[in-house]
Design a protein around this motif. Sequence first.
Motif, PDB file in Angstrom:
ATOM      1  N   ARG A  29       0.847  -1.185   0.000  1.00 11.32           N
ATOM      2  CA  ARG A  29       0.000   0.000   0.000  1.00 11.32           C
ATOM      3  C   ARG A  29       0.885   1.239   0.000  1.00 11.32           C
ATOM      4  NH1 ARG A  29      -3.044   0.922   4.161  1.00 11.32           N
ATOM      5  NH2 ARG A  29      -4.978   1.501   3.087  1.00 11.32           N
ATOM      6  N   LEU A  30       0.778   2.044  -1.046  1.00  7.22           N
ATOM      7  CA  LEU A  30       1.616   3.219  -1.219  1.00  7.22           C
ATOM      8  C   LEU A  30       0.834   4.487  -0.865  1.00  7.22           C
ATOM      9  CD1 LEU A  30       3.246   2.339  -4.665  1.00  7.22           C
ATOM     10  CD2 LEU A  30       4.125   1.864  -2.393  1.00  7.22           C
ATOM     11  N   GLY A  31       1.568   5.494  -0.354  1.00  8.19           N
ATOM     12  CA  GLY A  31       0.966   6.782  -0.079  1.00  8.19           C
ATOM     13  C   GLY A  31      -0.035   6.758   1.063  1.00  8.19           C
ATOM     14  N   ARG A  32       0.237   6.007   2.100  1.00  7.99           N
ATOM     15  CA  ARG A  32      -0.683   5.905   3.236  1.00  7.99           C
ATOM     16  C   ARG A  32      -0.030   6.399   4.530  1.00  7.99           C
ATOM     17  NH1 ARG A  32      -3.203   5.445  -0.608  1.00  7.99           N
ATOM     18  NH2 ARG A  32      -4.910   4.015  -1.083  1.00  7.99           N
ATOM     19  N   GLY A  33       0.790   7.454   4.429  1.00  7.32           N
ATOM     20  CA  GLY A  33       1.395   8.031   5.615  1.00  7.32           C
ATOM     21  C   GLY A  33       2.857   7.670   5.775  1.00  7.32           C
ATOM     22  N   ARG A  34       3.604   8.565   6.461  1.00  9.18           N
ATOM     23  CA  ARG A  34       5.038   8.333   6.626  1.00  9.18           C
ATOM     24  C   ARG A  34       5.359   7.134   7.486  1.00  9.18           C
ATOM     25  NH1 ARG A  34       7.479  14.439   7.604  1.00  9.18           N
ATOM     26  NH2 ARG A  34       6.848  15.313   5.567  1.00  9.18           N
ATOM     27  N   SER A  35       4.518   6.847   8.448  1.00 10.51           N
ATOM     28  CA  SER A  35       4.816   5.739   9.353  1.00 10.51           C
ATOM     29  C   SER A  35       4.839   4.392   8.641  1.00 10.51           C
ATOM     30  CB  SER A  35       3.775   5.712  10.486  1.00 10.51           C
ATOM     31  OG  SER A  35       2.474   5.520   9.949  1.00 10.51           O
ATOM     32  N   SER A  36       4.207   4.287   7.485  1.00  6.21           N
ATOM     33  CA  SER A  36       4.210   3.007   6.752  1.00  6.21           C
ATOM     34  C   SER A  36       5.530   2.773   6.042  1.00  6.21           C
ATOM     35  CB  SER A  36       3.067   2.984   5.737  1.00  6.21           C
ATOM     36  OG  SER A  36       3.278   3.957   4.716  1.00  6.21           O
ATOM     37  N   GLY A  37       6.331   3.835   5.893  1.00  2.35           N
ATOM     38  CA  GLY A  37       7.589   3.703   5.161  1.00  2.35           C
ATOM     39  C   GLY A  37       7.421   3.886   3.668  1.00  2.35           C
ATOM     40  N   LEU A  38       6.193   3.911   3.178  1.00  2.99           N
ATOM     41  CA  LEU A  38       5.933   4.072   1.750  1.00  2.99           C
ATOM     42  C   LEU A  38       4.918   5.202   1.531  1.00  2.99           C
ATOM     43  CD1 LEU A  38       5.674   0.317   0.700  1.00  2.99           C
ATOM     44  CD2 LEU A  38       7.590   1.869   0.292  1.00  2.99           C
ATOM     45  N   GLY A  39       4.969   6.234   2.372  1.00  2.56           N
ATOM     46  CA  GLY A  39       4.065   7.368   2.236  1.00  2.56           C
ATOM     47  C   GLY A  39       4.725   8.517   1.517  1.00  2.56           C
ATOM     48  N   LYS A  40       4.009   9.606   1.360  1.00  4.04           N
ATOM     49  CA  LYS A  40       4.493  10.807   0.685  1.00  4.04           C
ATOM     50  C   LYS A  40       5.006  10.510  -0.723  1.00  4.04           C
ATOM     51  CE  LYS A  40       7.475  14.817   1.153  1.00  4.04           C
ATOM     52  NZ  LYS A  40       8.658  15.406   1.779  1.00  4.04           N
ATOM     53  N   THR A  41       6.281  10.195  -0.897  1.00  5.09           N
ATOM     54  CA  THR A  41       6.832   9.930  -2.229  1.00  5.09           C
ATOM     55  C   THR A  41       6.637   8.486  -2.664  1.00  5.09           C
ATOM     56  OG1 THR A  41       8.994   9.530  -1.223  1.00  5.09           O
ATOM     57  CG2 THR A  41       8.548  11.749  -2.055  1.00  5.09           C
ATOM     58  N   SER A  42       5.984   7.672  -1.838  1.00  5.79           N
ATOM     59  CA  SER A  42       5.633   6.286  -2.183  1.00  5.79           C
ATOM     60  C   SER A  42       6.839   5.450  -2.558  1.00  5.79           C
ATOM     61  CB  SER A  42       4.614   6.269  -3.322  1.00  5.79           C
ATOM     62  OG  SER A  42       3.445   6.970  -2.957  1.00  5.79           O
ATOM     63  N   GLY A  43       7.970   5.715  -1.924  1.00  8.22           N
ATOM     64  CA  GLY A  43       9.149   4.894  -2.171  1.00  8.22           C
ATOM     65  C   GLY A  43       9.930   5.279  -3.398  1.00  8.22           C
ATOM     66  N   ARG A  44       9.556   6.401  -4.061  1.00 12.60           N
ATOM     67  CA  ARG A  44      10.248   6.806  -5.283  1.00 12.60           C
ATOM     68  C   ARG A  44      11.361   7.824  -5.030  1.00 12.60           C
ATOM     69  NH1 ARG A  44       7.854   6.077 -10.426  1.00 12.60           N
ATOM     70  NH2 ARG A  44       5.985   4.768 -10.375  1.00 12.60           N
ATOM     71  N   GLY A  45      11.448   8.371  -3.850  1.00 12.12           N
ATOM     72  CA  GLY A  45      12.455   9.381  -3.583  1.00 12.12           C
ATOM     73  C   GLY A  45      12.010  10.737  -4.084  1.00 12.12           C
ATOM     74  N   HIS A  46      12.935  11.726  -4.013  1.00 12.08           N
ATOM     75  CA  HIS A  46      12.618  13.099  -4.394  1.00 12.08           C
ATOM     76  C   HIS A  46      13.026  13.366  -5.842  1.00 12.08           C
ATOM     77  CE1 HIS A  46      11.328  14.589  -0.472  1.00 12.08           C
ATOM     78  NE2 HIS A  46      12.251  13.797   0.054  1.00 12.08           N
ATOM     79  N   LYS A  47      12.055  13.682  -6.659  1.00 18.53           N
ATOM     80  CA  LYS A  47      12.261  14.121  -8.036  1.00 18.53           C
ATOM     81  C   LYS A  47      13.105  13.122  -8.833  1.00 18.53           C
ATOM     82  CE  LYS A  47      11.938  18.960  -6.610  1.00 18.53           C
ATOM     83  NZ  LYS A  47      12.563  20.296  -6.656  1.00 18.53           N
ATOM     84  N   GLY A  48      13.576  13.570  -9.948  1.00 25.42           N
ATOM     85  CA  GLY A  48      14.392  12.708 -10.790  1.00 25.42           C
ATOM     86  C   GLY A  48      13.558  11.918 -11.797  1.00 25.42           C
ATOM     87  N   GLN A  49      14.270  11.299 -12.731  1.00 29.29           N
ATOM     88  CA  GLN A  49      13.604  10.568 -13.817  1.00 29.29           C
ATOM     89  C   GLN A  49      12.801   9.386 -13.303  1.00 29.29           C
ATOM     90  OE1 GLN A  49      16.157   8.493 -16.679  1.00 29.29           O
ATOM     91  NE2 GLN A  49      14.923   9.338 -18.336  1.00 29.29           N
ATOM     92  N   LYS A  50      13.313   8.693 -12.318  1.00 30.44           N
ATOM     93  CA  LYS A  50      12.633   7.497 -11.832  1.00 30.44           C
ATOM     94  C   LYS A  50      11.482   7.811 -10.890  1.00 30.44           C
ATOM     95  CE  LYS A  50      16.647   4.480 -12.266  1.00 30.44           C
ATOM     96  NZ  LYS A  50      17.556   3.534 -11.556  1.00 30.44           N
ATOM     97  N   ALA A  51      11.313   9.081 -10.538  1.00 27.58           N
ATOM     98  CA  ALA A  51      10.223   9.458  -9.660  1.00 27.58           C
ATOM     99  C   ALA A  51       8.992   9.906 -10.428  1.00 27.58           C
ATOM    100  CB  ALA A  51      10.669  10.586  -8.727  1.00 27.58           C
ATOM    101  N   ARG A  52       9.102  10.014 -11.747  1.00 28.77           N
ATOM    102  CA  ARG A  52       7.991  10.529 -12.534  1.00 28.77           C
ATOM    103  C   ARG A  52       6.942   9.449 -12.772  1.00 28.77           C
ATOM    104  NH1 ARG A  52       9.197  15.319 -10.925  1.00 28.77           N
ATOM    105  NH2 ARG A  52      11.194  16.056 -11.685  1.00 28.77           N
TER     106      ARG A  52
END
Length: 242
Positions: A29-52
Motif C-alpha cells: 500500500r503506497l501513499g498511506r502516511g510516513r509511518s508506513s515507510g511508503l508514504g508521501k513519495t511512495s518509495g520513489r524518492g525526491h524528483k528525478g527521472q525514476k520518480a515521474r
Amino acid sequence: MSATVRASTARVHLFNLHPSAGSRHTQKRLGRGRSSGLGKTSGRGHKGQKARSGNGKPKAGFEGGQTTIAKLFPKKGFTNAINGKTYAPVNLDRIAHWIAQGRLASSPENPITAKELVASGCIHSAHDGVKLLGDGAEHLKVPIHIVPSRASKSAIEAVEKLGGSVFCRYYNRLALYDCVKGRADHVDAAPTRRQDIQWYTEWKNRGYLAPESIAKMPVVQERWRQLSEQLSRFKTEEFAKR
C-alpha cells in the motif's frame, strides 16, 4: 535435519480449501502516511527521472540527450517490402531424390506444383512462390513436369533435355494459398504489374501466358488464352507520335 511430510487423510471440502503457504502476499500500500515507510513519495524518492509517473524508463534508443547511435550512421541501401518477393528454392537434385523415394510423381496432365512439394516435405513453406533451380541436374534421370512460379535457365534446359516440361505460373498470396490447400473455388490471379506481365508472357522464361506455352501446355484454361491475347498486345502497340 530431516523434514517429514505427511499426507493429509482428510477429505477435500469447500470449507478446508486454502491457498498454499507462501503463494499469497500482502499488497504493498503506497501513499498511506510516513509511518508506513511508503508514504508521501511512495518509495520513489525526491524528483528525478525514476520518480515521474509512467514506467520511469526512457524510450528505446534514448541516450540521455546526446545524439543517438542510430543518427550517427548514414542511411544506405533500400528495402523493397512492397513489391519484393521471397521464393522457396528447390533444386533438381532434391526433386530427383524425392522421385527416387516415390514421394513425388508427375505427368503432363498432373504436373508437380507447390501443393505436392509442400505435402511431400520437399519444401517446408511455399513463401511467395516456388523457384526451380538447376543445381544437381546430373542426378535427374527421368523426365519431370513441373509448374513453379519461377525457374532458372539451367533448370529449364536440364528438364526439357530429358523430355520434361516447365511452365512458370503467376500466383498472388491468395492464389498460392488456394494452390497449396487444393482449393479451386476462386478465380485464378492474373499478373497486374508491368514487370510480371512481361515476365510471364515471355517464352524464354516459360511463362504460362506466352503464346508458345498456350499452344504446348496439355491443360489450358480458356481464361489463360484470353489473358495471353490481352497482355501480349503491348509488344505490338505503338505510341502516337505528336
